[in-house]
Design an enzyme around this catalytic site. Structure first.
Site, PDB file in Angstrom:
ATOM      1  CE1 TYR A 246      57.881  16.762  46.759  1.00 61.94           C
ATOM      2  CE2 TYR A 246      56.539  18.256  48.039  1.00 61.94           C
ATOM      3  CZ  TYR A 246      56.704  17.447  46.931  1.00 61.94           C
ATOM      4  OH  TYR A 246      55.702  17.351  46.005  1.00 61.94           O
TER       5      TYR A 246
ATOM      6  CG  HIS B 221      55.048  11.580  46.121  1.00 56.02           C
ATOM      7  ND1 HIS B 221      56.028  12.230  46.811  1.00 56.02           N
ATOM      8  CD2 HIS B 221      54.775  12.368  45.050  1.00 56.02           C
ATOM      9  CE1 HIS B 221      56.330  13.372  46.195  1.00 56.02           C
ATOM     10  NE2 HIS B 221      55.589  13.463  45.108  1.00 56.02           N
TER      11      HIS B 221
END
Ligand SMILES: NC(=O)c1ccc[n+]([C@@H]2O[C@H](COP(=O)([O-])OP(=O)(O)OC[C@H]3O[C@@H](n4cnc5c(N)ncnc54)[C@H](OP(=O)(O)O)[C@@H]3O)[C@@H](O)[C@H]2O)c1
Length: 271
Positions: free
Chosen positions: A47, A104
Site C-alpha cells: 500500500y 498478503h
C-alpha cells in the site's frame, strides 16, 4: 471494542482498512479513527503507506492499545526477502513490533514452509507478535498449517454479502483461525443495494452498516476503509442493533450475485 479470539490472540472486530489512503490524509485518518475507538489498523507493504499509518498510530498516543497489521508482499516471499522487507516495514512504521504479520498473497513459486519459517524467525526475534495469511483457499490453508509449528491466527479474505465464501470461512474457522473480511462493504457498493437499504431503514441504519453488521454477527472481523471522518464514525456504529435470523438469511441470499471484486493475475484458484 468487541474482539474475536483466535489461538489466544484477541483481534478487535473492526479495523480500519488503509489501501489507497496516502500522505497527511492517511496519518490524520488513522489518528482520528483511534480517537473514535478503532483498535486495529490494516496496512501492507504494497500500500506504500506504512510510514503514514505508523505516524497516525504514534500521534494518537495510544500505540499500546492498537493492533497494527501489515502484510508481506507476494514478491517478498523468499526467506531473505521476508527478513529484509519486515525490517523495512518496521523502519517505516516506526513502531516497536508488528502486532500481526500476514502473507498478503500466496506465491506458488516459493515453498510455504520457507516463507513461514522466515516469518517465524521474525516472531522469535521479537519483530512480530502473531502470524497469519491472506487470500488462502481451503487447500492452501491445509498446506500452511502443516508447514509451520507457529499458530496462524487469521485468514484475511474478500467477504461481503455479494460473494459466497461458505467453504473458505468454514475451513478457516475449523483451523481455529479468525476470518478477517476485506472489502466488507463491497468497495462501497453495499450502498444502493435494495435489500440492504430496506433492512437498514427498518433499523435506522445505512446499507453499509447492515453489510458490516451481517459480518460481525457471524464473528467475522471487518476492516472497512474510508477517507471520510463521518464515515469512520458510521462504520463503527453497528453495535446498537441486531439483524434477525430472517434478515441474516435474506442478506446471505445476495451472494447468488457471486461478485468478486479482487481478482489479480497472481490470485490462487478460488474455492
Ligand atoms: N488482503 C488483501 O488482499 C486485501 C485486498 C483488498 C483490501 N484489503 C484491505 O481491506 C480494506 C477494505 O477493503 P476495500 O478498501 O477494498 O473496500 P471497502 O472497505 O469495502 O470499501 C471502501 C469504499 O467504500 C466507501 N465507503 C466507506 N464507508 C462507507 C459508508 N459508510 N457508506 C458508503 N460508502 C462507504 C469508501 O469511500 P470513501 O473513502 O469516500 O468513504 C471506499 O470507496 C482495504 O482498505 C485494505 O486494508 C486487503
Amino acid at each position: 471494542m468487541q474482539t474475536v479470539e483466535a489461538k489466544g490472540f484477541m483481534i478487535p472486530i473492526i479495523g480500519l482498512g488503509t489501501w489507497e489512503l496516502r500522505g497527511r490524509d492517511c496519518a490524520r485518518l488513522v489518528e482520528q479513527a483511534i480517537h473514535l475507538g478503532y483498535r486495529h489498523i490494516d496496512t501492507a507493504q504494497m500500500y506504500a503507506n506504512e510510514a503514514e499509518v505508523g505516524e497516525g498510530v504514534r500521534n494518537s498516543g495510544r500505540r499500546s492499545d492498537v493492533m497494527v497489521t501489515t502484510k508481506v508482499a507476494h514478491t517478498n516471499m523468499a526467506p531473505q526477502d521476508v527478513e529484509r522487507s519486515v525490517k523495512e516495514s518496521l523502519r517505516k512504521l516506526r513502531i516497536d513490533e508488528i502486532d500481526l504479520l500476514i502473507i498478503h498473497w500466496p506465491n506458488e513459486r516459493i515453498p510455504l514452509a520457507e516463507t513461514l519459517g522466515a516469518m517465524a524467525k521474525m516472531k522469535q526475534v521479537g519483530y512480530v507478535k502473531q502470524l497469519g495469511v491472506s487470500n488462502f483457499t481451503v487447500k492452501l490453508l491445509d498446506e500452511a498449517v502443516k508447514a509451520t509449528d507457529e499458530p496462524l491466527v487469521c485468514n484475511q479474505i474478500e467477504y461481503h454479502p455479494f460473494l459466497d465464501q461458505t467453504k473458505v470461512v468454514a475451513a478457516t474457522k475449523a483451523h481455529g483461525m479468525a476470518v478477517v473480511a476485506y472489502s466488507p462493504i463491497a468497495r462501497g457498493s453495499a450502498s444502493g443495494n435494495e435489500v440492504l437499504e430496506r433492512i437498514g431503514r427498518a433499523h435506522g441504519k445505512s446499507a453499509a452498516q447492515v453489510s458490516l453488521r451481517w459480518l460481525v454477527q457471524q464473528d467475522i472481523v471487518v476492516i472497512p476503509r474510508t477517507s471520510k471522518r463521518e464515515r469512520l464514525e458510521e462504520n463503527v456504529a453497528i453495535f446498537d442493533f441486531a439483524l434477525s435470523p430472517a434478515e441474516m438469511a435474506e442478506i446471505a441470499a445476495l451472494s447468488a450475485a457471486q461478485k468478486r471484486i479482487v481478482n489479480l493475475a497472481w490470485s490462487p484458484e478460488w474455492d
